[in-house]
Structure formats: C-alpha cells, structure tokens
Scaffold this motif. Structure first.
Motif, PDB file in Angstrom:
ATOM      1  N   VAL A 220     -24.704  28.931  -6.609  1.00  0.00           N
ATOM      2  CA  VAL A 220     -23.570  29.337  -5.778  1.00  0.00           C
ATOM      3  C   VAL A 220     -22.598  28.175  -5.613  1.00  0.00           C
ATOM      4  N   LYS A 221     -21.316  28.470  -5.559  1.00  0.00           N
ATOM      5  CA  LYS A 221     -20.291  27.424  -5.475  1.00  0.00           C
ATOM      6  C   LYS A 221     -19.877  27.120  -4.044  1.00  0.00           C
ATOM      7  N   ASP A 222     -19.710  28.140  -3.231  1.00  0.00           N
ATOM      8  CA  ASP A 222     -19.210  27.979  -1.865  1.00  0.00           C
ATOM      9  C   ASP A 222     -20.287  27.323  -0.989  1.00  0.00           C
ATOM     10  N   GLU A 223     -19.917  26.228  -0.309  1.00  0.00           N
ATOM     11  CA  GLU A 223     -20.886  25.463   0.475  1.00  0.00           C
ATOM     12  C   GLU A 223     -21.399  26.243   1.688  1.00  0.00           C
ATOM     13  N   LEU A 228     -26.126  29.235   3.945  1.00  0.00           N
ATOM     14  CA  LEU A 228     -26.757  30.492   4.366  1.00  0.00           C
ATOM     15  C   LEU A 228     -27.954  30.810   3.474  1.00  0.00           C
ATOM     16  N   PHE A 229     -27.801  30.596   2.170  1.00  0.00           N
ATOM     17  CA  PHE A 229     -28.900  30.860   1.243  1.00  0.00           C
ATOM     18  C   PHE A 229     -30.092  29.942   1.526  1.00  0.00           C
ATOM     19  N   PHE A 270     -23.448  34.674 -11.884  1.00  0.00           N
ATOM     20  CA  PHE A 270     -22.899  35.680 -10.986  1.00  0.00           C
ATOM     21  C   PHE A 270     -21.839  35.075 -10.074  1.00  0.00           C
ATOM     22  N   SER A 271     -20.883  35.905  -9.660  1.00  0.00           N
ATOM     23  CA  SER A 271     -19.869  35.460  -8.708  1.00  0.00           C
ATOM     24  C   SER A 271     -20.498  35.252  -7.331  1.00  0.00           C
ATOM     25  N   ASP A 272     -19.902  34.384  -6.527  1.00  0.00           N
ATOM     26  CA  ASP A 272     -20.372  34.195  -5.159  1.00  0.00           C
ATOM     27  C   ASP A 272     -20.347  35.512  -4.391  1.00  0.00           C
ATOM     28  N   LYS A 273     -19.356  36.352  -4.690  1.00  0.00           N
ATOM     29  CA  LYS A 273     -19.215  37.638  -4.003  1.00  0.00           C
ATOM     30  C   LYS A 273     -20.430  38.528  -4.224  1.00  0.00           C
ATOM     31  N   GLY A 320     -24.057  36.642   7.208  1.00  0.00           N
ATOM     32  CA  GLY A 320     -23.616  36.926   5.845  1.00  0.00           C
ATOM     33  C   GLY A 320     -22.466  37.908   5.822  1.00  0.00           C
ATOM     34  N   ALA A 321     -22.535  38.938   6.664  1.00  0.00           N
ATOM     35  CA  ALA A 321     -21.454  39.923   6.737  1.00  0.00           C
ATOM     36  C   ALA A 321     -20.159  39.279   7.216  1.00  0.00           C
ATOM     37  N   ASN A 322     -20.250  38.360   8.146  1.00  0.00           N
ATOM     38  CA  ASN A 322     -19.053  37.663   8.638  1.00  0.00           C
ATOM     39  C   ASN A 322     -18.374  36.870   7.527  1.00  0.00           C
ATOM     40  N   ILE A 323     -19.170  36.244   6.656  1.00  0.00           N
ATOM     41  CA  ILE A 323     -18.588  35.505   5.531  1.00  0.00           C
ATOM     42  C   ILE A 323     -17.907  36.479   4.569  1.00  0.00           C
ATOM     43  N   LEU A 324     -18.571  37.611   4.280  1.00  0.00           N
ATOM     44  CA  LEU A 324     -17.965  38.622   3.407  1.00  0.00           C
ATOM     45  C   LEU A 324     -16.625  39.092   3.965  1.00  0.00           C
ATOM     46  N   ILE A 325     -16.578  39.305   5.273  1.00  0.00           N
ATOM     47  CA  ILE A 325     -15.337  39.760   5.914  1.00  0.00           C
ATOM     48  C   ILE A 325     -14.267  38.682   5.839  1.00  0.00           C
ATOM     49  N   ASP A 326     -14.650  37.446   6.153  1.00  0.00           N
ATOM     50  CA  ASP A 326     -13.688  36.330   6.136  1.00  0.00           C
ATOM     51  C   ASP A 326     -13.049  36.163   4.762  1.00  0.00           C
TER      52      ASP A 326
END
Length: 340
Positions: A220-223, A228-229, A270-273, A320-326
């Motif tokens: 994963v790229k995003d810190e 979270l992972f 895979f994409s971070d998304k 995790g959902a908050n990051i997806l929303i952001d």
C-alpha cells in the motif's frame, strides 16, 4: 422434492413487473460491488498461478464473478437503475510481480466464497420478486459447487486441517446445572460442538485475512491506510491466538498460519482504493461471523471474547470507512428519500 406438495399460485405481486424492493436493491447492489472487486483480484492471481487444479478453481471463481455481474447488470438496466461504478482494470496491475504463492490462492477463494454464500443465503428468504430470488438461488448453488471443489483441492493437497472430532454421544442428554455457562471459575465444562466449529471457522477465516492483509500492508502507498492495515494485522493476530488457545486447551487441532505464503514483493498489484475497500468489506463480514458464533455459544468466557473482538473490528471498519469517504472512494448504496 417429491415430498413437498406444490402450491399452484402465481401472484402478480411477485413477478418481474413489480418495482424492486429495498431488499432487492440493496442485495443486488452489494453483490455487484463484491463481485466487481473479486473479478479484479482473481484476474491478478491468475497471472501467476502454476498449479493446475488451483488454476481451475481461480478460473471458475472468476467466471462466476463475471457471470453474476452480467446478470445483475441486465436486471438493473431493465429497471433503469444506475450500474454501480465498482472496480475496473484501473484498480489492478496485472504485470506486478507475484505477491502470494499458489497455495494461498485456494485459501483466499474459500474465504471469499464463504462470504459470498453468506450474502446470497440471507437474500433468498427476503427477496420477493421471483426473478431476483431465482438469481440468488442460482448464485448460492454455483458458489456451493465451487466450495465443494475448493475443499477437495485443499484436502487432496493437504493444505487444510480437518475440523476437530469429538466423541459420539452415547444417548441424548439434558443440561441440569447452571455451571454449563461457566467460563472462568468453578467447574468449566468442555467446549460443545457448535462452540468448536465456530472457533475453528473464525480461525480459518482470520488466518487467510491476516495473510491477505500482510500482502496489502507491504504494497500500500498511502501512509494512513498503511497504519490502519498494521492495526488490522495486530488485531487479527491477537484474535487468532485467542481462538486457538480455546481449542488447544481441549487438545483439539486448529488451522495454522499461512503468512509464509506471502512473498517479499513490495510492488503493488492493487490500487489503494480496492485494498482498503476489500478490508473494510471483509472486516464487516467478521462482525456477522462473530454474531453467528455468539448466537450458539454457551460459555461466558467465549461470549466476552467475541464481544470484545466485535468492538475492535467495528472501530476498524468505522475508521476505514472514514478514509474511503475522505478520499471520495466510498460509493453509496441505494438510500431512502430524504423528506427533511
């Protein structure tokens, strides 16, 4: 089905001319999203699979995902319902180096198929339209056949520990003491069959979840997502150890970790998304699994363990959902009309 008497009714209230109910909209939507994700994941796995039988399992899983997507798209188009965005080839790098060994793939697809069959089986008694019910019956039957193939391969290749065995009862027995519920103190009884099977199932699910998450953590790229992972890895490892401890105290066999099936590659396939969505989705499924485990449990120590674990998983899903929303990555399910 000869033992069942037919009922010759065909009400128009259940035919394909009726608008989709909230149940039908919601279940079709979430099924589409899950299979959209799976089709990309399995496409990558197939780039590196060398084992003949595991490759067939992956090909069958991918074929089912694509078939389900096509069938849902047909239904939604007829209803003039917008097709979800889901995931695409932009979310997978098919040229990335191998991240998992072949033996992991068959463990993963069992993990994913169990989640799918849980979704489909819940939908069947709730949907009203005959065509939608027939779709979920079809999806359930196909996934059931796939799971049979998966278990055959796992057993043939000795990649799985069979669920524990216990003595066959000599006669029916009734519970006549309150200490049946004890868990920490006093006379603590041995685990009963349903407690054992759910502990085993949760171990099996979590060791696959942990290995998958380890590969995601490496690439994963995003810190913020990486942090979270890491939290998910620690949480899952702790849960596995606690579940294993319960079975080992009874001298019962348990599945083993499969972290060694993750390579050292740091090149993201895979994409971070899609990775973040996957783990939010599958951690959400853990809540259902733990809830099912609680429903058939009798010992207070195990109830407390599940409740504590569910709380931690819920917090993970929320963050995790908050990051997806952001990041603008969370697609909304169909919603009721806002009358405010």
């Amino acid at each position: 089905m000869d033992i069942m008497k037919p009922i010759n009714l065909s009400t128009k209230e259940l035919d394909a001319s009726q608008p989709l109910t909230t149940v039908e909209m919601g279940k079709l939507w979430v099924t589409y999203m899950g299979n959209s994700m799976s089709s990309q994941i399995l496409s990558y796995f197939l780039q590196h699979c060398e084992d003949e039988y595991i490759r067939i399992i992956l090909e069958n899983g991918l074929a089912l995902s694509k078939d389900f997507l096509q069938r849902i798209e047909g239904i939604l188009k007829r209803e003039k319902f917008p097709i979800p965005v889901g995931f695409s080839k932009d979310d997978v790098n098919l040229g990335a180096p191998r991240l998992y060994e072949d033996d992991f793939y068959v463990q993963y697809i069992k993990y994913a198929a169990k989640a799918g069959i849980s979704l489909y089986s819940v939908a069947i008694p709730l949907v009203m339209r005959e065509d939608i019910r027939e779709f979920f019956v079809y999806a359930n039957q196909c996934t059931d056949i796939l799971l049979g193939q998966i278990n055959n391969v796992l057993m043939e290749k000795k990649l799985i520990v069979k669920p524990p065995t216990i003595p066959t009862p000599e006669k029916p027995e009734f519970i006549n003491k309150q200490n049946f519920l004890n868990g920490w103190f006093g006379d603590v009884r041995p685990l009963h069959a349903m407690e054992i099977v759910h502990l085993y199932d949760n171990i099996e699910n979590n060791i696959t979840s942990k290995a998958l998450l380890l590969g995601f953590y490496q690439t994963v790229k995003d810190e913020k997502i990486k942090a979270l992972f890491k939290r998910g890895l620690d949480m899952t490892d702790k849960a596995v150890k606690q579940f294993i401890e319960k079975l080992h105290k009874e001298n019962l066999a348990t599945p083993s970790y499969i972290d060694h099936l993750v390579t050292t590659s740091t090149n993201p396939p895979f994409s971070d998304k899609i990775m973040l969505f996957h783990k939010v989705d599958m951690f959400s499924m853990k809540i259902r699994s733990y809830g099912n485990s609680l429903a058939v449990n009798g010992r207070r120590d195990i109830s407390t363990l599940y409740l504590r674990t569910v709380t931690n998983v819920g917090l993970f899903v929320d963050d995790g959902a908050n990051i997806l929303i952001d990041k603008g990555w969370m697609e909304s399910p169909p919603r009721a009309f806002d009358r405010s």
